[in-house]
Every structure is written in C-alpha cells, then in structure tokens.
Design a protein around this motif. Structure first.
Motif, mmCIF file in Angstrom:
data_model
loop_
_atom_site.group_PDB
_atom_site.id
_atom_site.type_symbol
_atom_site.label_atom_id
_atom_site.label_comp_id
_atom_site.label_asym_id
_atom_site.label_seq_id
_atom_site.Cartn_x
_atom_site.Cartn_y
_atom_site.Cartn_z
ATOM 1 N N GLU A 73 0.911 -1.213 0.010
ATOM 2 C CA GLU A 73 0.011 0.102 -0.186
ATOM 3 C C GLU A 73 0.999 1.012 -0.184
ATOM 4 O OE1 GLU A 73 -2.327 0.277 3.581
ATOM 5 O OE2 GLU A 73 -0.667 -0.107 4.952
ATOM 6 N N VAL A 74 0.214 2.533 -0.146
ATOM 7 C CA VAL A 74 1.117 3.760 -0.066
ATOM 8 C C VAL A 74 0.792 4.378 1.263
ATOM 9 C CG1 VAL A 74 1.534 4.092 -2.601
ATOM 10 C CG2 VAL A 74 -0.604 4.842 -1.529
ATOM 11 N N ARG A 75 1.621 5.028 1.732
ATOM 12 C CA ARG A 75 1.697 5.727 3.066
ATOM 13 C C ARG A 75 2.214 7.158 2.851
ATOM 14 N NH1 ARG A 75 1.181 3.541 7.843
ATOM 15 N NH2 ARG A 75 0.685 1.275 7.778
ATOM 16 N N SER A 76 1.572 8.143 3.304
ATOM 17 C CA SER A 76 1.933 9.585 2.753
ATOM 18 C C SER A 76 3.047 9.905 3.987
ATOM 19 C CB SER A 76 0.787 10.449 3.195
ATOM 20 O OG SER A 76 -0.262 10.287 2.161
ATOM 21 N N ARG A 77 3.903 10.665 3.460
ATOM 22 C CA ARG A 77 5.264 11.262 4.225
ATOM 23 C C ARG A 77 5.504 12.431 3.640
ATOM 24 N NH1 ARG A 77 10.911 8.832 5.687
ATOM 25 N NH2 ARG A 77 11.142 10.125 7.226
ATOM 26 N N GLY A 81 8.343 20.014 2.847
ATOM 27 C CA GLY A 81 7.421 20.568 2.373
ATOM 28 C C GLY A 81 6.458 19.824 1.277
ATOM 29 N N ALA A 82 6.797 18.718 0.683
ATOM 30 C CA ALA A 82 6.283 18.210 -0.204
ATOM 31 C C ALA A 82 5.626 16.655 0.246
ATOM 32 C CB ALA A 82 6.817 17.712 -1.415
ATOM 33 N N THR A 83 4.211 16.287 0.026
ATOM 34 C CA THR A 83 3.879 15.137 0.590
ATOM 35 C C THR A 83 4.157 14.011 -0.395
ATOM 36 O OG1 THR A 83 2.346 16.267 1.961
ATOM 37 C CG2 THR A 83 1.975 13.823 1.796
ATOM 38 N N PHE A 84 4.896 12.817 -0.283
ATOM 39 C CA PHE A 84 5.234 11.824 -1.127
ATOM 40 C C PHE A 84 4.348 10.604 -0.691
ATOM 41 C CE2 PHE A 84 9.084 14.351 -1.273
ATOM 42 C CZ PHE A 84 9.038 14.459 -2.637
ATOM 43 N N GLN A 85 3.614 9.807 -1.882
ATOM 44 C CA GLN A 85 3.245 8.549 -1.379
ATOM 45 C C GLN A 85 4.374 7.550 -1.482
ATOM 46 O OE1 GLN A 85 0.232 8.930 -0.477
ATOM 47 N NE2 GLN A 85 -1.383 9.217 -1.758
ATOM 48 N N ILE A 86 4.691 6.917 -0.154
ATOM 49 C CA ILE A 86 5.829 5.896 -0.415
ATOM 50 C C ILE A 86 5.205 4.458 -0.157
ATOM 51 C CG2 ILE A 86 7.413 5.282 0.956
ATOM 52 C CD1 ILE A 86 7.865 8.413 1.738
#
Length: 155
Positions: A73-77, A81-86
């Motif tokens: 699954e993807v987790r937001s991190r 200043g930018a939010t990545f879907q990891i």
C-alpha cells in the motif's frame, strides 16, 4: 500516549465452522451490536454462494478473501514541504483487516434485495477475481507500483 501496547483480546471461534476469521468478519459486518443478526446474514450468504457456484460456500469465501488481500500500500510522508506517497508492505494483521473491510464495504454498496444477497454476490465476484473489492486491491497495488520511485524514502 500509552506506555505499552494494549493486550489483544482473543476472539472466540464461530459456532458453525469453528474459525476465528469468521468471527472477525462477522464483527466487521455487525450493525448496532446485532451480532446474531450478522451471523444470520453471513451464513445465509454462504448458503447462497454454495447454490450459485456448486462448491462449498466457506471455501469460496476464504478464496475470495485471499484474492482481495493487498500485499503493498502507499503511505503518505511529508519530506521538505512536499507530501510523497511511499509504497510499503502491509503488516499481516492489517492485510486481513483491509480485505474484510473492503468486502463488507463494497457488498453494502452493491444493489440487491438483502444484505445476504449483496454479500453473496461480492464473495462470488471476488473469488473469480472481479468485483469492486478486487478492483480496490488492484488500484492499491497499481498506486504502489506507480510510486516505486519514492521507495528510498521509506522509514
């Protein structure tokens, strides 16, 4: 914040199949604390699945659950200043929870006469690799695949 993780309360297995996974599913299916009603809906749905497919309803349900169980699954991190879907691997306990929740949610969203009918149709569809719950799993995997470039940000 807690000092330690609370203890997991062990589930009692269900009366018909003697399976704790069934109890867990019924607990998610339950509405307003009506557990006996949820058991009736679940067992009716398995009977309908058995009539539709000609196979054991319980086995078809287990196959359907395994078909919609996500692996990643993807987790937001938030980084700089930018939010990545990891993309991250899903814990074993969470895999089961997600698949159960998706099956219950998408069977509620289906159109049919009774909840048992809707659940039976979703179980049959998921066991064949179709249906909304299976699509949700595929979308989750696709999202993780698309964001594979950010995997080095993993915690």
């Amino acid at each position: 914040m807690r000092k330690s993780q609370p203890k997991k309360i062990p589930l009692a297995p269900d009366p018909k199949f003697n399976d704790k996974l069934v109890t867990r599913f019924v607990n998610n299916l339950m509405w307003e604390g009506k557990k006996s009603g949820a058991y009736i809906i679940f067992y009716d749905a398995l009977d309908k699945v058995a009539k539709q497919t000609g196979e054991n309803g319980y086995e078809v349900w287990k196959k359907a659950l395994s078909n919609i169980t996500p692996g990643v699954e993807v987790r937001s991190r938030r980084i700089g200043g930018a939010t990545f879907q990891i993309p991250a691997e899903v814990r074993a306990d969470r895999k089961i929870s997600l698949s159960i929740k998706w099956m219950v949610k998408y069977s509620r969203d289906r159109n049919g006469r009774s909840m048992a009918d809707k659940l039976a149709n979703e179980i049959v569809a998921a066991s064949k690799g179709e249906g909304a719950a299976f699509k949700k799993k595929e979308d989750t995997h696709r999202m993780a695949e698309a964001n594979k470039a950010f995997a080095h940000f993993r915690i």
